[in-house]
Design a protein around this motif. Structure first.
Motif, PDB file in Angstrom:
ATOM      1  N   PHE A 108      12.303   7.585   7.295  1.00  0.00           N
ATOM      2  CA  PHE A 108      12.841   6.196   6.240  1.00  0.00           C
ATOM      3  C   PHE A 108      14.836   6.990   5.992  1.00  0.00           C
ATOM      4  O   PHE A 108      15.618   6.573   4.888  1.00  0.00           O
ATOM      5  N   GLU A 109      14.392   8.736   5.216  1.00  0.00           N
ATOM      6  CA  GLU A 109      15.318   8.871   4.574  1.00  0.00           C
ATOM      7  C   GLU A 109      16.954   9.618   5.552  1.00  0.00           C
ATOM      8  O   GLU A 109      17.063   9.624   5.014  1.00  0.00           O
ATOM      9  N   ALA A 110      16.111  10.242   6.564  1.00  0.00           N
ATOM     10  CA  ALA A 110      17.285  10.729   8.054  1.00  0.00           C
ATOM     11  C   ALA A 110      17.693   9.578   8.853  1.00  0.00           C
ATOM     12  O   ALA A 110      17.900  10.356   9.707  1.00  0.00           O
ATOM     13  N   SER A 111      17.399   8.670   8.681  1.00  0.00           N
ATOM     14  CA  SER A 111      17.656   8.033   9.703  1.00  0.00           C
ATOM     15  C   SER A 111      18.088   6.070   9.556  1.00  0.00           C
ATOM     16  O   SER A 111      17.412   5.853   8.256  1.00  0.00           O
ATOM     17  N   SER A 112      19.047   5.932   9.557  1.00  0.00           N
ATOM     18  CA  SER A 112      19.990   4.554   8.940  1.00  0.00           C
ATOM     19  C   SER A 112      18.431   3.537  10.006  1.00  0.00           C
ATOM     20  O   SER A 112      17.927   3.913  11.235  1.00  0.00           O
ATOM     21  N   HIS A 113      18.763   2.619   9.803  1.00  0.00           N
ATOM     22  CA  HIS A 113      18.311   0.869  10.489  1.00  0.00           C
ATOM     23  C   HIS A 113      18.242   1.535  11.637  1.00  0.00           C
ATOM     24  O   HIS A 113      17.420   1.105  12.534  1.00  0.00           O
TER      25      HIS A 113
ATOM     26  N   ARG B 155       0.378  -1.757  -0.400  1.00  0.00           N
ATOM     27  CA  ARG B 155       0.087   0.099   0.384  1.00  0.00           C
ATOM     28  C   ARG B 155       0.664   0.911  -0.501  1.00  0.00           C
ATOM     29  O   ARG B 155       0.698   2.636  -0.339  1.00  0.00           O
ATOM     30  N   GLN B 156       2.074   1.095  -0.249  1.00  0.00           N
ATOM     31  CA  GLN B 156       2.752   1.961   0.308  1.00  0.00           C
ATOM     32  C   GLN B 156       3.620   3.205  -0.937  1.00  0.00           C
ATOM     33  O   GLN B 156       3.082   4.028  -0.801  1.00  0.00           O
ATOM     34  N   GLN B 157       2.788   2.459  -2.043  1.00  0.00           N
ATOM     35  CA  GLN B 157       2.691   3.240  -3.595  1.00  0.00           C
ATOM     36  C   GLN B 157       2.228   3.780  -3.673  1.00  0.00           C
ATOM     37  O   GLN B 157       0.813   3.554  -3.936  1.00  0.00           O
ATOM     38  N   GLY B 158       2.368   4.842  -4.244  1.00  0.00           N
ATOM     39  CA  GLY B 158       2.103   6.226  -4.492  1.00  0.00           C
ATOM     40  C   GLY B 158       1.400   6.620  -3.095  1.00  0.00           C
ATOM     41  O   GLY B 158       0.321   8.290  -3.985  1.00  0.00           O
ATOM     42  N   LEU B 159       1.424   6.720  -2.198  1.00  0.00           N
ATOM     43  CA  LEU B 159       0.875   7.085  -1.079  1.00  0.00           C
ATOM     44  C   LEU B 159       2.014   8.380  -1.062  1.00  0.00           C
ATOM     45  O   LEU B 159       3.511   8.947  -1.141  1.00  0.00           O
ATOM     46  N   GLU B 160       1.162   9.904  -0.334  1.00  0.00           N
ATOM     47  CA  GLU B 160       2.251  11.105   0.256  1.00  0.00           C
ATOM     48  C   GLU B 160       3.020  11.078   0.968  1.00  0.00           C
ATOM     49  O   GLU B 160       3.618  10.505   2.371  1.00  0.00           O
ATOM     50  N   GLY B 161       4.361  11.578   1.524  1.00  0.00           N
ATOM     51  CA  GLY B 161       5.225  11.777   2.162  1.00  0.00           C
ATOM     52  C   GLY B 161       6.141  10.779   1.854  1.00  0.00           C
ATOM     53  O   GLY B 161       6.955  11.299   2.260  1.00  0.00           O
ATOM     54  N   LEU B 162       6.199   9.555   1.124  1.00  0.00           N
ATOM     55  CA  LEU B 162       7.175   8.555   1.343  1.00  0.00           C
ATOM     56  C   LEU B 162       8.396   8.697   0.211  1.00  0.00           C
ATOM     57  O   LEU B 162       7.789   8.753  -0.890  1.00  0.00           O
ATOM     58  N   PRO B 163       9.969   8.916   0.842  1.00  0.00           N
ATOM     59  CA  PRO B 163      10.520   8.464  -0.394  1.00  0.00           C
ATOM     60  C   PRO B 163      10.502   7.350  -1.366  1.00  0.00           C
ATOM     61  O   PRO B 163       9.664   6.749  -1.129  1.00  0.00           O
ATOM     62  N   ASP B 164      11.640   7.249  -2.504  1.00  0.00           N
ATOM     63  CA  ASP B 164      11.259   6.422  -3.615  1.00  0.00           C
ATOM     64  C   ASP B 164      11.752   5.183  -3.361  1.00  0.00           C
ATOM     65  O   ASP B 164      12.682   5.397  -2.780  1.00  0.00           O
ATOM     66  N   GLY B 165      11.329   4.568  -4.171  1.00  0.00           N
ATOM     67  CA  GLY B 165      12.313   3.491  -3.604  1.00  0.00           C
ATOM     68  C   GLY B 165      11.201   2.129  -2.528  1.00  0.00           C
ATOM     69  O   GLY B 165      11.983   1.044  -1.915  1.00  0.00           O
ATOM     70  N   ASP B 166      10.158   2.585  -2.270  1.00  0.00           N
ATOM     71  CA  ASP B 166       9.623   1.594  -1.966  1.00  0.00           C
ATOM     72  C   ASP B 166      10.341   0.820   0.050  1.00  0.00           C
ATOM     73  O   ASP B 166      10.550   0.187  -0.176  1.00  0.00           O
ATOM     74  N   PRO B 167      10.380   1.565   0.832  1.00  0.00           N
ATOM     75  CA  PRO B 167      11.380   1.717   1.962  1.00  0.00           C
ATOM     76  C   PRO B 167      11.074   0.975   2.679  1.00  0.00           C
ATOM     77  O   PRO B 167      11.399   0.120   3.527  1.00  0.00           O
ATOM     78  N   VAL B 168       9.132   0.520   2.637  1.00  0.00           N
ATOM     79  CA  VAL B 168       8.722  -0.254   4.134  1.00  0.00           C
ATOM     80  C   VAL B 168       8.946  -1.755   3.489  1.00  0.00           C
ATOM     81  O   VAL B 168       9.234  -2.859   2.294  1.00  0.00           O
ATOM     82  N   PRO B 169       9.867  -2.496   4.183  1.00  0.00           N
ATOM     83  CA  PRO B 169      10.478  -4.128   4.376  1.00  0.00           C
ATOM     84  C   PRO B 169       8.782  -4.544   3.992  1.00  0.00           C
ATOM     85  O   PRO B 169       7.927  -4.818   4.807  1.00  0.00           O
ATOM     86  N   GLU B 170       9.174  -5.870   3.048  1.00  0.00           N
ATOM     87  CA  GLU B 170       7.855  -6.308   2.845  1.00  0.00           C
ATOM     88  C   GLU B 170       7.518  -7.009   3.507  1.00  0.00           C
ATOM     89  O   GLU B 170       6.636  -7.728   3.875  1.00  0.00           O
ATOM     90  N   GLU B 171       8.424  -7.377   4.623  1.00  0.00           N
ATOM     91  CA  GLU B 171       7.554  -8.817   5.682  1.00  0.00           C
ATOM     92  C   GLU B 171       6.885  -7.707   6.785  1.00  0.00           C
ATOM     93  O   GLU B 171       6.555  -8.297   7.890  1.00  0.00           O
ATOM     94  N   ALA B 172       7.064  -6.211   7.206  1.00  0.00           N
ATOM     95  CA  ALA B 172       7.100  -5.630   8.219  1.00  0.00           C
ATOM     96  C   ALA B 172       5.599  -5.255   8.391  1.00  0.00           C
ATOM     97  O   ALA B 172       4.557  -5.087   6.522  1.00  0.00           O
TER      98      ALA B 172
END
Length: 440
Positions: free
Chosen positions: A289-294, A226-243
């Motif tokens: 996701f963009e301003a911090s590491s894992h 569901r992250q695809q095409g939503l406001e405010g998310l960086p490119d590259g689909d950062p949400v892990p698949e299993e999360a």
């Protein structure tokens, strides 16, 4: 949508192929968010379908607590309760007064539903809770339950545009099957004639007006899809698949959740019920996701010690049933002073009662308004316990170390409060427009 030829609601069965099943869940999340008859029809387009699992002959055999879901729910591989995948939250306003006729209509409709559809994630689970505005319709005060005027706490409200729930009630529907939750919603409000061959003899639409509709979903793969095409998310689909959640980690660990008994009102005319807090949070996932590491995200969400020990894994997969935050509480002041950061879960653990959690969380993701968000759903015996936990989340005492809301204070900088609602959820026997002093 017209009923199936045998007048039964058809739903798509779980596929034995895990990937195919996940695809069905993803499509279902979008359908529930759409909330139309066309969306329900899309859920049912399959050459192979099954009937809605039938309900009980005697609804009085169901648990007295509307919130008593856990015995009906499955568990994940670690032993944590697995919540239903699809959710609908309906804010309701009474069309007239809470008189005997309206009360009978509500109870008859809900009992018909329980006879038609199984109480469980393969069928439907639901609660009907009431606001302070509903209680204020009566001259008497609410007996044995504290339900104060809704007042968003400043910890999240300071930089937020908050809508406060001032309608009469909230109906929460949940199911693993998108088709079921949509069909139940339609049937309850007169938009569908039959469920599993059973006609509901009443309609909640005769008593309530649907004022607002919010939707949610939870489970591995659903946020990533569901992250695809939503406001405010960086490119590259950062949400892990299993999360199972947008912020990328698991939640709802057994040892960090209060038991249903712990959140159940023990005494008085509403014994067996509970209180509920439901708020909607908008998530700033771009900076998350963009301003911090894992490791930085782990430190903010759990504790710096979790990051140092690599205790969490990619999405919380190493934590089992216990996130292990209680043992980090003693070092929280040192973390603030020396590291400039304290963990969200680390702060909340300070509000436990002799080490035991006081809140039972049933949070779900949302993409309402095409924005990544979270419906924060909390059950507790008293709403004062929720407020105590929220004060712990604020972490105001760490400002002396330079740890403020926009610095290293857990996840405060990444959430914005958008909706706030407090409710009391009476026991099943009193769920239909309860009187505030039923024993009088």
């Amino acid at each position: 949508m017209d009923p199936a030829p045998d007048d039964r609601t058809a739903v798509t069965p779980p596929s034995p192929d895990g990937q195919s099943r996940r695809a069905l869940l993803r499509a279902g999340a979008a359908a529930v968010a759409a909330g139309t008859s066309a969306a329900l029809a899309a859920c049912l387009e399959s050459d192979s379908s099954v009937d809605v699992p039938p309900g009980v002959d005697d609804p009085t055999s169901l648990p007295d607590g509307q919130h008593a879901w856990n015995d009906a729910l499955a568990h994940d591989a670690d032993g944590n309760v697995r919540p239903p995948a699809h959710h609908v939250f309906l804010e309701l306003s009474l069309r007239g007064g809470p008189d005997g006729s309206a009360r009978e209509t509500v109870e008859t409709t809900l009992r018909d539903l329980e006879r038609a559809v199984a109480w469980g994630p393969e069928g439907v689970l639901f609660t009907l809770g009431y606001t302070r505005a509903y209680v204020d319709r009566f001259d008497a005060s609410l007996e044995g339950v504290s339900l104060p005027e809704p007042d968003p706490m400043p910890v999240l409200a300071a930089e937020s545009d908050v809508t406060v729930a001032t309608n009469d009630a909230l109906l929460h529907l949940a199911s693993d099957d998108a088709a079921v939750v949509l069909a139940v919603e339609e049937a309850l409000f007169g938009d569908r004639q039959r469920l599993d061959g059973t006609s509901l003899s009443g309609s909640l639409a005769d008593v309530f007006e649907r004022v607002d509709r919010r939707t949610g979903f939870v489970g591995p793969g659903l946020p990533a899809e569901r992250q695809q095409g939503l406001e405010g998310l960086p490119d590259g689909d950062p949400v892990p698949e299993e999360a199972p959640f947008f912020m990328g980690f698991r939640s709802g660990f057994r040892e960090s959740q209060a038991t249903e008994d712990r959140v159940t009102i023990a005494d008085g005319p509403f014994a067996g019920g509970t209180t509920q807090h439901v708020e909607t949070l908008e998530l700033e996932l771009g900076s998350w996701f963009e301003a911090s590491s894992h490791d930085q995200r782990v430190a903010r969400l759990f504790s710096p010690d979790h990051a140092d020990r690599e205790a969490v894994g990619k999405y919380g997969d190493r934590l089992g049933t216990d996130p292990g935050v209680l043992e980090t509480v003693d070092r929280i002041a040192d973390d603030a002073r020396e590291r400039g950061i304290v963990g969200h879960a680390q702060k909340l653990a300070r509000a436990r009662d002799d080490g035991d959690p006081v809140l039972l969380r049933r949070d779900v993701n949302t993409t309402d308004g095409d924005v990544c968000g979270l419906h924060f759903v909390s059950l507790q015996r008293e709403l004062s316990e929720f407020r105590r936990v929220r004060r712990a989340m604020a972490g105001d005492e760490f400002r002396q170390y330079g740890v403020g809301p926009r610095q290293g204070n857990g996840i405060l900088r990444y959430v914005r409060l958008r909706h706030w609602g407090d409710y009391f959820v009476p026991p099943r026997r009193q769920r239909a427009l309860p009187r505030p002093n039923p024993d009088t």
